[in-house]
Design a protein around this motif. Structure first.
Motif, PDB file in Angstrom:
ATOM      1  N   ARG A 136       0.823  -1.213   0.000  1.00 31.26           N
ATOM      2  CA  ARG A 136       0.000   0.000   0.000  1.00 31.26           C
ATOM      3  C   ARG A 136       0.853   1.257   0.000  1.00 31.26           C
ATOM      4  NH1 ARG A 136      -4.744  -0.541   4.364  1.00 31.26           N
ATOM      5  NH2 ARG A 136      -5.418   1.302   3.192  1.00 31.26           N
ATOM      6  N   CYS A 137       2.149   1.100   0.304  1.00 28.18           N
ATOM      7  CA  CYS A 137       3.062   2.244   0.304  1.00 28.18           C
ATOM      8  C   CYS A 137       4.410   1.807  -0.249  1.00 28.18           C
ATOM      9  CB  CYS A 137       3.237   2.802   1.720  1.00 28.18           C
ATOM     10  SG  CYS A 137       4.497   4.102   1.849  1.00 28.18           S
TER      11      CYS A 137
ATOM     12  N   GLY B 107      -4.657  10.456  -9.212  1.00 28.62           N
ATOM     13  CA  GLY B 107      -5.590   9.354  -9.392  1.00 28.62           C
ATOM     14  C   GLY B 107      -6.285   9.053  -8.079  1.00 28.62           C
ATOM     15  N   GLN B 108      -6.269   7.774  -7.704  1.00 28.45           N
ATOM     16  CA  GLN B 108      -6.863   7.368  -6.434  1.00 28.45           C
ATOM     17  C   GLN B 108      -5.862   7.383  -5.286  1.00 28.45           C
ATOM     18  OE1 GLN B 108     -10.242   6.644  -6.216  1.00 28.45           O
ATOM     19  NE2 GLN B 108     -10.159   7.434  -8.316  1.00 28.45           N
ATOM     20  N   GLY B 109      -4.590   7.721  -5.587  1.00 30.26           N
ATOM     21  CA  GLY B 109      -3.551   7.630  -4.575  1.00 30.26           C
ATOM     22  C   GLY B 109      -2.951   8.968  -4.209  1.00 30.26           C
ATOM     23  N   HIS B 110      -1.812   8.894  -3.509  1.00 28.09           N
ATOM     24  CA  HIS B 110      -1.186  10.088  -2.954  1.00 28.09           C
ATOM     25  C   HIS B 110       0.333   9.972  -3.041  1.00 28.09           C
ATOM     26  CE1 HIS B 110      -5.057   9.390  -0.900  1.00 28.09           C
ATOM     27  NE2 HIS B 110      -5.201  10.699  -0.972  1.00 28.09           N
ATOM     28  N   CYS B 111       0.987  11.127  -2.987  1.00 31.95           N
ATOM     29  CA  CYS B 111       2.446  11.167  -2.984  1.00 31.95           C
ATOM     30  C   CYS B 111       2.929  12.179  -1.958  1.00 31.95           C
ATOM     31  CB  CYS B 111       2.982  11.542  -4.365  1.00 31.95           C
ATOM     32  SG  CYS B 111       4.790  11.670  -4.429  1.00 31.95           S
ATOM     33  N   LEU B 112       3.832  11.738  -1.096  1.00 32.42           N
ATOM     34  CA  LEU B 112       4.556  12.618  -0.187  1.00 32.42           C
ATOM     35  C   LEU B 112       5.942  12.812  -0.786  1.00 32.42           C
ATOM     36  CD1 LEU B 112       4.791  14.047   2.647  1.00 32.42           C
ATOM     37  CD2 LEU B 112       5.791  11.899   3.459  1.00 32.42           C
ATOM     38  N   TYR B 113       6.219  14.030  -1.217  1.00 33.62           N
ATOM     39  CA  TYR B 113       7.501  14.313  -1.869  1.00 33.62           C
ATOM     40  C   TYR B 113       8.318  15.240  -0.981  1.00 33.62           C
ATOM     41  CZ  TYR B 113      10.917  16.266  -5.121  1.00 33.62           C
ATOM     42  OH  TYR B 113      12.085  16.694  -5.705  1.00 33.62           O
ATOM     43  N   LEU B 114       9.558  14.831  -0.708  1.00 34.33           N
ATOM     44  CA  LEU B 114      10.473  15.561   0.173  1.00 34.33           C
ATOM     45  C   LEU B 114      11.681  16.003  -0.648  1.00 34.33           C
ATOM     46  CD1 LEU B 114      10.341  12.964   3.095  1.00 34.33           C
ATOM     47  CD2 LEU B 114       9.018  15.083   2.921  1.00 34.33           C
ATOM     48  N   PRO B 115      11.694  17.239  -1.165  1.00 30.47           N
ATOM     49  CA  PRO B 115      12.769  17.676  -2.059  1.00 30.47           C
ATOM     50  C   PRO B 115      14.032  18.093  -1.302  1.00 30.47           C
ATOM     51  CG  PRO B 115      11.157  19.421  -1.822  1.00 30.47           C
ATOM     52  CD  PRO B 115      10.632  18.254  -1.037  1.00 30.47           C
TER      53      PRO B 115
ATOM     54  N   SER C 246       5.416   2.071 -13.839  1.00 29.12           N
ATOM     55  CA  SER C 246       4.865   1.182 -12.819  1.00 29.12           C
ATOM     56  C   SER C 246       4.530   1.951 -11.545  1.00 29.12           C
ATOM     57  CB  SER C 246       5.861   0.059 -12.524  1.00 29.12           C
ATOM     58  OG  SER C 246       5.317  -0.866 -11.618  1.00 29.12           O
ATOM     59  N   LEU C 247       5.424   2.860 -11.124  1.00 25.87           N
ATOM     60  CA  LEU C 247       5.150   3.672  -9.943  1.00 25.87           C
ATOM     61  C   LEU C 247       3.935   4.572 -10.171  1.00 25.87           C
ATOM     62  CD1 LEU C 247       8.783   4.693  -8.902  1.00 25.87           C
ATOM     63  CD2 LEU C 247       7.268   3.099  -7.714  1.00 25.87           C
ATOM     64  N   ARG C 248       3.815   5.100 -11.372  1.00 23.61           N
ATOM     65  CA  ARG C 248       2.658   5.943 -11.687  1.00 23.61           C
ATOM     66  C   ARG C 248       1.365   5.126 -11.584  1.00 23.61           C
ATOM     67  NH1 ARG C 248       4.503   7.845 -16.056  1.00 23.61           N
ATOM     68  NH2 ARG C 248       5.190   9.885 -15.267  1.00 23.61           N
ATOM     69  N   ASP C 249       1.387   3.903 -12.110  1.00 27.37           N
ATOM     70  CA  ASP C 249       0.208   3.035 -12.013  1.00 27.37           C
ATOM     71  C   ASP C 249      -0.110   2.709 -10.557  1.00 27.37           C
ATOM     72  OD1 ASP C 249      -0.061   3.006 -14.751  1.00 27.37           O
ATOM     73  OD2 ASP C 249       0.916   1.047 -15.012  1.00 27.37           O
ATOM     74  N   PHE C 250       0.937   2.497  -9.763  1.00 26.75           N
ATOM     75  CA  PHE C 250       0.748   2.175  -8.350  1.00 26.75           C
ATOM     76  C   PHE C 250      -0.001   3.296  -7.633  1.00 26.75           C
ATOM     77  CE2 PHE C 250       2.462   2.792  -4.015  1.00 26.75           C
ATOM     78  CZ  PHE C 250       1.998   1.636  -3.413  1.00 26.75           C
ATOM     79  N   VAL C 251       0.440   4.532  -7.844  1.00 25.43           N
ATOM     80  CA  VAL C 251      -0.208   5.658  -7.169  1.00 25.43           C
ATOM     81  C   VAL C 251      -1.600   5.894  -7.745  1.00 25.43           C
ATOM     82  CG1 VAL C 251      -0.032   8.104  -6.577  1.00 25.43           C
ATOM     83  CG2 VAL C 251       2.038   6.694  -6.680  1.00 25.43           C
ATOM     84  N   ARG C 252      -1.717   5.846  -9.058  1.00 23.09           N
ATOM     85  CA  ARG C 252      -3.022   6.074  -9.686  1.00 23.09           C
ATOM     86  C   ARG C 252      -4.062   5.089  -9.164  1.00 23.09           C
ATOM     87  NH1 ARG C 252      -1.553   5.612 -14.708  1.00 23.09           N
ATOM     88  NH2 ARG C 252      -1.364   7.838 -15.222  1.00 23.09           N
ATOM     89  N   GLY C 253      -3.619   3.873  -8.861  1.00 23.02           N
ATOM     90  CA  GLY C 253      -4.540   2.849  -8.383  1.00 23.02           C
ATOM     91  C   GLY C 253      -4.844   2.920  -6.903  1.00 23.02           C
ATOM     92  N   GLY C 254      -4.269   3.890  -6.182  1.00 16.31           N
ATOM     93  CA  GLY C 254      -4.609   4.057  -4.773  1.00 16.31           C
ATOM     94  C   GLY C 254      -3.451   3.942  -3.813  1.00 16.31           C
ATOM     95  N   GLY C 255      -2.233   3.741  -4.311  1.00 18.67           N
ATOM     96  CA  GLY C 255      -1.085   3.586  -3.432  1.00 18.67           C
ATOM     97  C   GLY C 255      -0.524   4.911  -2.949  1.00 18.67           C
ATOM     98  N   LEU C 256       0.301   4.829  -1.914  1.00 16.93           N
ATOM     99  CA  LEU C 256       1.022   5.983  -1.377  1.00 16.93           C
ATOM    100  C   LEU C 256       2.485   5.862  -1.774  1.00 16.93           C
ATOM    101  CD1 LEU C 256       1.488   8.465   0.509  1.00 16.93           C
ATOM    102  CD2 LEU C 256       1.733   6.826   2.403  1.00 16.93           C
ATOM    103  N   LEU C 257       3.016   6.881  -2.448  1.00 14.30           N
ATOM    104  CA  LEU C 257       4.431   6.939  -2.799  1.00 14.30           C
ATOM    105  C   LEU C 257       5.097   8.014  -1.961  1.00 14.30           C
ATOM    106  CD1 LEU C 257       6.868   6.176  -4.639  1.00 14.30           C
ATOM    107  CD2 LEU C 257       6.110   8.011  -6.182  1.00 14.30           C
ATOM    108  N   ILE C 258       6.222   7.654  -1.332  1.00 13.85           N
ATOM    109  CA  ILE C 258       7.056   8.617  -0.612  1.00 13.85           C
ATOM    110  C   ILE C 258       8.386   8.674  -1.348  1.00 13.85           C
ATOM    111  CG2 ILE C 258       8.203   9.156   1.568  1.00 13.85           C
ATOM    112  CD1 ILE C 258       5.988   7.602   2.999  1.00 13.85           C
ATOM    113  N   ALA C 259       8.776   9.858  -1.801  1.00 13.96           N
ATOM    114  CA  ALA C 259       9.997   9.999  -2.596  1.00 13.96           C
ATOM    115  C   ALA C 259      10.785  11.204  -2.107  1.00 13.96           C
ATOM    116  CB  ALA C 259       9.657  10.154  -4.077  1.00 13.96           C
ATOM    117  N   SER C 260      12.095  11.164  -2.361  1.00 14.53           N
ATOM    118  CA  SER C 260      12.947  12.254  -1.890  1.00 14.53           C
ATOM    119  C   SER C 260      13.882  12.742  -2.985  1.00 14.53           C
ATOM    120  CB  SER C 260      13.774  11.802  -0.675  1.00 14.53           C
ATOM    121  OG  SER C 260      14.759  10.855  -1.053  1.00 14.53           O
ATOM    122  N   LEU C 261      14.324  13.974  -2.818  1.00 11.35           N
ATOM    123  CA  LEU C 261      15.357  14.639  -3.600  1.00 11.35           C
ATOM    124  C   LEU C 261      15.108  14.534  -5.106  1.00 11.35           C
ATOM    125  CD1 LEU C 261      17.890  16.349  -3.078  1.00 11.35           C
ATOM    126  CD2 LEU C 261      19.257  14.287  -3.378  1.00 11.35           C
TER     127      LEU C 261
END
Length: 648
Positions: A376-377, A509-517, A393-408
């Motif tokens: 789920r994350c 999409g159905q998901g979310h992204c927490l981005y930490l630049p 693949s990551l885009r599909d994951f988030v679009r389908g409802g997943g949470l992506l946490i990414a940095s920099l």
């Protein structure tokens, strides 16, 4: 099972030679098999035997200046493209005719600058081997591919030589699963092993606390269903005759088996050291595991969070330390940035460990095939060099409802290190790059500007330390939760105005992204800043709730959750690193009254019985609104495993 070295060892070197070892090996195998022991023979495939030093000029690996490449200060590394490889295969053919159960290949080293490698390069690729290649150049990439192919060809030849004579024997090698892509080696390894228990090679206080555990997770992620093993040295490196403290020994065992790996425990000193405290601790752990072997067989992780491992980034990304413009123009083949992918990987892993959030490691090649379906994350720590397939693949994951946490600078480069115009995941981040970085050093801040968001609710401060570097980005669709303050001239200067985003939240999409630049993972690896962990854990708990909660636990408790494949029982592994503020850890401090809640959808059936296996105690089970509650009143050592038996 014994990985046999002592019978054929010459000091620290081991390679079967029939005229020296044949008769005694045959007798040893017969006796071992009658006792029910299986014998896997150790074969050193990275060094020239000390007793064959006269072969050094022909067999030894070379630096570009012609000098020998060495290991352990005294041994010469062997070149896999030299006639040494023919000699190894000839000895392996002789060994395979004995009733062995398998062979462990400890090597090889990679390609070098010798004449044998130069001839092999030209034969394979039809052009002279480059000399003096610059980082990021096509020549450097050609040498990297040559090094990888040298290793893979040797492993394939070794595997096929053994299997041609003894097809039922298992074969595996010592894999560097962090720095090299694992998939090319998989066909030639019946199980995957790596040195996750060789420590510390320096001051113990600087050692990464979770090294063994994280390596076991990487192995399981790469193995694609194969068994895994952690190679654990009994001695505290680099002292070969000084064993690890008993607490450290128990932790190496516990962290391995809690993450699905077996343990190879090896001494590099006389056997009498098994009577010392560290050796006795290893013996006790082996006895416990032997008594409960069925608990550990055929299990899978139940984590719903995964840490993305990008071998492409490890290979191509180079850390720079300039404090202004540093990104090369789009299209250039030099992935250079202020991040440190290894430190970021360990830093984000530490945030999850400290938060008692069970997680797996997902290799990028598995991610590219959509192998995230049970998560789920996903967390992408400084995943700078990602292929189009991984990004899709990551885009599909988030679009389908997943949470992506990414940095920099995650996704700013492709898998070959070529710069993209913008982040490949810019639409998922809800932000685009503005090309510059800020050097915050160790006395600057970011400020929370939206404390209502679940990721920010646990923060008790308005100002928190900024990571060492922040990447300037422009929000497009993302919501800004925190902003950096412009860099201070000095630590006692007046606070500067708010500047670029530090924490962004985007719906996609159905998901979310927490981005930490910024270099959040790298900074946490060194400073363990509480607020970084709270932001990451807060987002996960709100949008990808973990399968388990632990109340009353310190950050030094690792939690993993696994289930038998037949669905009969679920295991909660608790690894206690609470060591009294010192390392090496001699003895973990006890933990009391841990309340463990399993979500209702975790258990395959109705819980019937709960046991603490190490303590030998029955535990009460209570059904609550939050899930199944199990209370452990006393965790008195480094390890406990709770076994919850389930009914249909």
């Amino acid at each position: 099972v014994e990985q046999l070295l002592h019978l054929i060892g010459d000091g620290y070197y081991g390679l079967f030679q029939e005229e020296r070892h044949g008769e005694v090996l045959a007798r040893y195998l017969d006796k071992a098999h009658r006792l029910g022991m299986r014998i896997i023979v150790y074969v050193n495939t990275h060094l020239i035997p000390p007793f064959m030093a006269e072969k050094d000029p022909e067999w030894a690996a070379r630096h570009p200046d012609g000098s020998y490449r060495t290991a352990y200060d005294t041994y010469r590394l062997a070149c896999p493209n030299s006639p040494w490889a023919d000699w190894v295969m000839a000895e392996l053919e002789k060994l395979a005719r004995y009733e062995i159960d398998g062979v462990f290949s400890d090597g090889p080293s990679g390609a070098c600058a010798c004449d044998h490698c130069a001839r092999a390069f030209e034969a394979w690729y039809g052009s002279p081997m480059p000399r003096g290649a610059q980082p990021g150049s096509p020549e450097a990439e050609a040498l990297r591919r040559f090094d990888l192919e040298t290793r893979v060809r040797f492993c394939r030849r070794f595997y096929e030589t053994l299997k041609a004579i003894r097809p039922q024997a298992i074969c595996y090698q010592n894999l560097d699963v962090l720095s090299l892509p694992s998939e090319p080696f998989l066909p030639y390894n019946d199980l995957l092993g790596s040195e996750g228990g060789f420590m510390f090679y320096g001051p113990p206080r600087r050692g990464y606390l979770w090294k063994t555990s994280l390596r076991a997770k990487v192995l399981e992620g790469c193995a694609q269903g194969r068994p895994t093993v952690i190679f654990a040295a009994g001695d505290q490196k680099p002292w070969s005759c000084y064993l690890h403290a008993p607490g450290e020994t128990r932790l190496m065992f516990a962290a391995s088996v809690a993450n699905g790996a077996s343990v190879w425990y090896g001494l590099h000193c006389p056997i009498e050291n098994m009577n010392r405290p560290g050796g006795q601790a290893a013996g006790a752990m082996n006895q416990f595991l032997a008594q409960h072997e069925a608990i550990y067989d055929d299990t899978d992780s139940l984590a719903n969070v995964a840490l993305l491992h990008s071998a492409s980034t490890r290979i191509h990304y180079q850390t720079a330390r300039e404090a202004s413009d540093f990104y090369e123009a789009a299209g250039t083949a030099l992935a250079r940035g202020v991040g440190d992918v290894a430190a970021s990987f360990e830093g984000f892993a530490a945030m999850l460990y400290h938060s008692q959030i069970p997680f797996d490691v997902l290799p990028e090649e598995v991610c590219a095939r959509g192998g995230w379906d049970r998560y789920r994350c996903l967390v992408a720590p400084t995943g700078a060099c990602l292929s189009d397939a991984v990004i899709a693949s990551l885009r599909d994951f988030v679009r389908g409802g997943g949470l992506l946490i990414a940095s920099l600078d995650t996704s700013l480069f492709d898998e070959q290190g070529r710069r993209r115009e913008d982040f490949g995941l810019a639409d998922v981040f809800g932000a685009c790059i503005e090309e510059r970085i800020d050097h915050f050093r160790d006395f600057n801040y970011f400020e929370v500007i939206d404390s209502s968001h679940p990721a920010m609710r646990e923060l008790a401060v308005r100002l928190a330390p900024a990571p060492a570097f922040g990447l300037r980005v422009r929000p497009t669709t993302a919501r800004v939760l925190a902003r950096y303050h412009a860099p201070l001239a000095g630590r006692y200067e007046p606070m500067t105005p708010l500047a670029g985003p530090a924490v962004l939240w985007n719906e996609f999409g159905q998901g979310h992204c927490l981005y930490l630049p910024g270099t959040f993972g790298e900074f946490y690896r060194e400073y363990t800043t509480l607020e970084f962990r709270q932001i990451v854990a807060g987002a996960i708990r709100a949008f990808a709730p973990p399968s388990i909660q632990i109340m009353g636990a310190p950050p030094s408790l690792e939690v993993t959750l696994r289930r038998k494949r037949d669905g009969s029982m679920t295991m909660v592994h608790l690894v206690n690193y609470t060591g009294g503020m010192t390392r090496p850890i001699q003895q973990a401090l006890p933990l009391r009254d841990l309340r463990i809640i399993l979500r209702e959808d975790v258990l395959a059936g109705r819980p019937q019985r709960a046991r603490a296996l190490v303590a030998g105690e029955e535990l009460s089970i209570t059904s609550t609104e939050e899930g199944t509650l199990v209370t452990l009143t006393d965790l008195s050592s480094e390890y406990e495993v709770l076994v919850i038996e389930e009914g249909r």
